[in-house]
Design an enzyme around this catalytic site. Sequence first.
Site, PDB file in Angstrom:
ATOM      1  CB  SER A  61      -8.307   0.548   5.950  1.00  0.00           C
ATOM      2  OG  SER A  61      -9.066   1.732   5.974  1.00  0.00           O
ATOM      3  CB  SER A  63      -8.082   3.488   3.101  1.00  0.00           C
ATOM      4  OG  SER A  63      -7.206   2.850   4.036  1.00  0.00           O
ATOM      5  CE  LYS A  72      -3.913   1.939   2.672  1.00  0.00           C
ATOM      6  NZ  LYS A  72      -4.701   1.783   3.914  1.00  0.00           N
TER       7      LYS A  72
END
Lengths: 485, 490, 95
Positions: free
Chosen positions: A179, A155, A80
């Site tokens: 997330s 997210s 990420k």
Amino acid sequence: MTDPTRLTAHELTDAFRSGAATPSAVTEAYLGRIAKLDGKVRAYLTVTDGRARAAAAASDARYRAGKPLGPLDGVPISYKDVLSTRGVKTTCGSRILESWVPPFDATVVTRLAAAGVVPLGKSNMDEFAMGSSTEHSAFQLTANPWDLARVPGGSSGGPAAAVAGDLAAISLGTDTGGSIRQPGAFCGIVGMKPTYGRVSRYGLVAFASSLDQIGPFAKDVRDAALVLRAIAGVDPADATSVDVPVPDYAASLGEGMRGLRVGVLEYDTAGMDPDVQRAVTAAIDVLKGLGATTQAVTLPTADHGLAAYYIIAPAEASSNLARYDGVKYGLRALGKDLIDMESRTRAAGFGAEVKRRIMLGTYALSSGYYDAYYGKAQKVRTLIRRDFDAAFEHVDVIVGPTTPGVAFKHGEKEDPLAMYLNDVFTVPANLSGNPGISVPCGFSTSGLPIGLHLVGRAFDEATILRVAYAYEQATTWRTRRPELA
Amino acid sequence: MTWEVVIGLEVHAELTTRTKMFCGCPTTFGASPNTQTCPICLGMPGTLPVINRRAIEFGVRTALAFNCRINTACRFARKHYYYPDMPKNFQISQYEEPLAEDGWLEIDVQGGTKRIGIQRLHMEEDVGKLIHDGTLETAPSSRVDFNRAGVPLMETVSKPELRSPEEAAAYLRAFRSVLMYLGVCDGNMEEGSMRCDANISLRRPGATELGTKVEIKNLNSFRNAQRALEFEVKRQAQALEAGEKIVQETRLFDADKGYTRSMRSKEYAHDYRYFPEPDLVPLKLEGAFVDGIRAALPELARAQQQRFVAQYGLPAYDAGILTQSRALAGYYEAAVSALAPGGSTASPASAKAVANWIMSELLRVVPGDDERAIAESPVPPAHLAGLIALIDDGTISGKIAKDVFEKMVRSREDARTIVQREGLTQVADTGAIAAIVDQVIAANPKAIADFKAGKTAAAKSLVGQVMKATQGKANPAIVNTLIEEKLAKV
Amino acid sequence: MIERKDVEHVARLARLALSAAEIEKMREQLNGILAYIEKLNALATDDVEPTSHAVPMVNVMRDDAPGPCLPRDEALANAPDRAGEFFRVPRIIED
Ligand SMILES: [Mg+2]
Ligand SMILES: [Zn+2]
């Protein structure tokens, strides 16, 4: 052999050891697939093909010498874009860090590099990890590989979509309010948030420091166990990381359900997708069939978790994001003086959701409001912890849905509050610090994946992995895969 | 009209740890700009602070010396405000749970001592340095050096119990002495190692409510602190007497012009939005950690001063000067013990002699509060003791000794080496001196006549002439005796 | 209820230049979220200790041992503006 991008990490390393495949060949397969298909999924913000090839070649040599670094050597991974990578842009999905190149690696990146992984690149996310759909990325919309018109969740939508779409074998996300677990559920893969303090946050660009944790996305539970083992453990650079032994999670996966007490979460079904309810109920029956005893569990304060979360997380975010002022790094807008420059820089650099949370958090901390908001929320946090502690006196794991619904369409949730409600089941474990995992437990009538949420005692990731594994092995959901090509 | 002055001081001291408060960067003063930084003290995304244990030890050490209560629940908090010298735009500081509270510091005031309450002592991180291209008001841009950002700072807030600018200066002197004795701060105010802000208000004597206070920033020496406060006392008294209201504000002291001026009035009051620092866990300072620090506390200046009076029979004044720094006090005791070899006790006379030599000679060449200068003194304690021993045993006169001292400063040699090489040994041969005395008496009939006429001072001038004739080498005691004898006979 | 001037004040504290339209939208949305958050008031918390860390720990400290610094050029590499050895910022006006 079959398409190696379909394989799990442990299947890949089996193949590397047997000589059936090489890390370089698999890396090329992944890079080829990314080149061909990521235009559809848009999981990646940066593809580090040069680094990937170099790491793969080094891994090849280790396997040739019969000395792989461990069970993840040569496995292609995606990070990420909130995890610092030395010499590689780390944007956090934000314009304000569009050109930010950190001079250091996150501890998890260092640890995985030492485990021999192959870094494919950096994946998309909601800006500064604020969101549940990855629609708040400043750069691109990421598609759910099961239905390109839908969100992958957020997210950590990029790393989830990368694994689900076979654009990475494993990936790392971060979970502040759900997330990892929510996009794991939306994308039909395993997503895990370890106990707060289990994994070092050094190099994770902070959203809400007291809630953020890094965790794995994987195609099956065994992979998640292997990644967790590689990244877990105390780090002198993170004063909130905890010095408790890291067990060999993969080794205890097969211990089964016998003797485990499963707490079945009672929840408000208003607004729930009936498909999700059905799938979760069926999953609990599977666990019973495997020998678990079950009992109903209530978390009386958990209903208030979301409200507490939407004070604590924005408050901490407003503080953590104060540093983006156009002085030391990142975007700078022109202004007639310093304050003007800073205010314009932040206005231009942050998206609407980030601004909203900065405003909310600044307000909650401002003079005269602290006790009513932040102070109150921290006390509610204590109540939620007590709820979990009380529940875990009687059960070993708490089971429920990961999300109230399945992946929604891009643009479907305009209202911020409607978006926030996505996190209702996942947020309590962030507030309490407990570990949680989402494991696929079926599909909606429209063919979209559903996640089963398991929460365990603090630092007892081994038990939820074991339950998730028993469930996964007793079902066939993981054999259904999205078709991108 | 008379006014009671109410002053409280806030002192920020940079600690002499090797590394910064929350990262491993060195704290060396004066390094080339932006060379002592790392991702953490630059506030880069993803970095985390970790507390420097020694900084906490220094804080506890100081708090104990200030008789404070060490808080067992101690925690860091974030203090938010935007300023470009602060990389994160928040300072990691302490708010509701400081390291220590409720102590006191004893200061010298006219005619005695006074205890000044200490409200709190807390730890925080320093900010970087801004260099304005011109003055702050006119600079089109400013440059930032983050070397200092993150250096450990200890903030100590006094109670508003200082009653005059002189007391404020005395507080700062006593404060600095404690920190330097403890070895936690180098006390160097020019380099900003100690920085002071003052709160000052005036009220009617006997009033119980405090007047409106004004904060003065930028007090970077004892003298400036006193000057600024003296100016402010006058300004506020004048204003009050003219029936004006004092505006609560922050004023800046202009040391060149000698006045305080209002900083731009703040349109919006600061709202620091404190909350507990989530990246650091609380400190629980108790038990062995605190006990160990307490046991290792050095003797502080005031105790040492009292001991010097009791143990060496020194006047309090001398003892005060000798304890202006731990190094000077150490120097003194080393010299005294060198004069009393074999573990015996030095005589009060030689203890006083050492004090006199330090005060009148050594301190002319070595600043008494400069630890390093004292450690590197050209005349080490053993050499000073050696010089005094030569006077005591009659080898040289006190007058010659002063010249020898000058030479010792220049050459770094010991006294005996210089005295022997230069033939400065005093003449103690009674026969040789008697001959010179006779010559002098013969050459000064007027002085003899004066003496006979009752002017005893004439004898002194004769002694002087004998000393001059021997270039000061004659033993003055022998000269005195001989002159007395001869004069008695004429 | 948050009013327009509150939004402006908070925006100033947070160094965010917001347009008039943004301020109005922000006001509406913040009020919506705060109304939702109101539900916390239903919980009695008078005797409850706040939790600021999920895992209770104390006294995590490091040795006073030097670590590596960044070379100056690396420290300044991401700076939007620099002047030689320094970061550079525009004219400072106190607020
Ligand atoms: Mg301070
Ligand atoms: Zn540093």
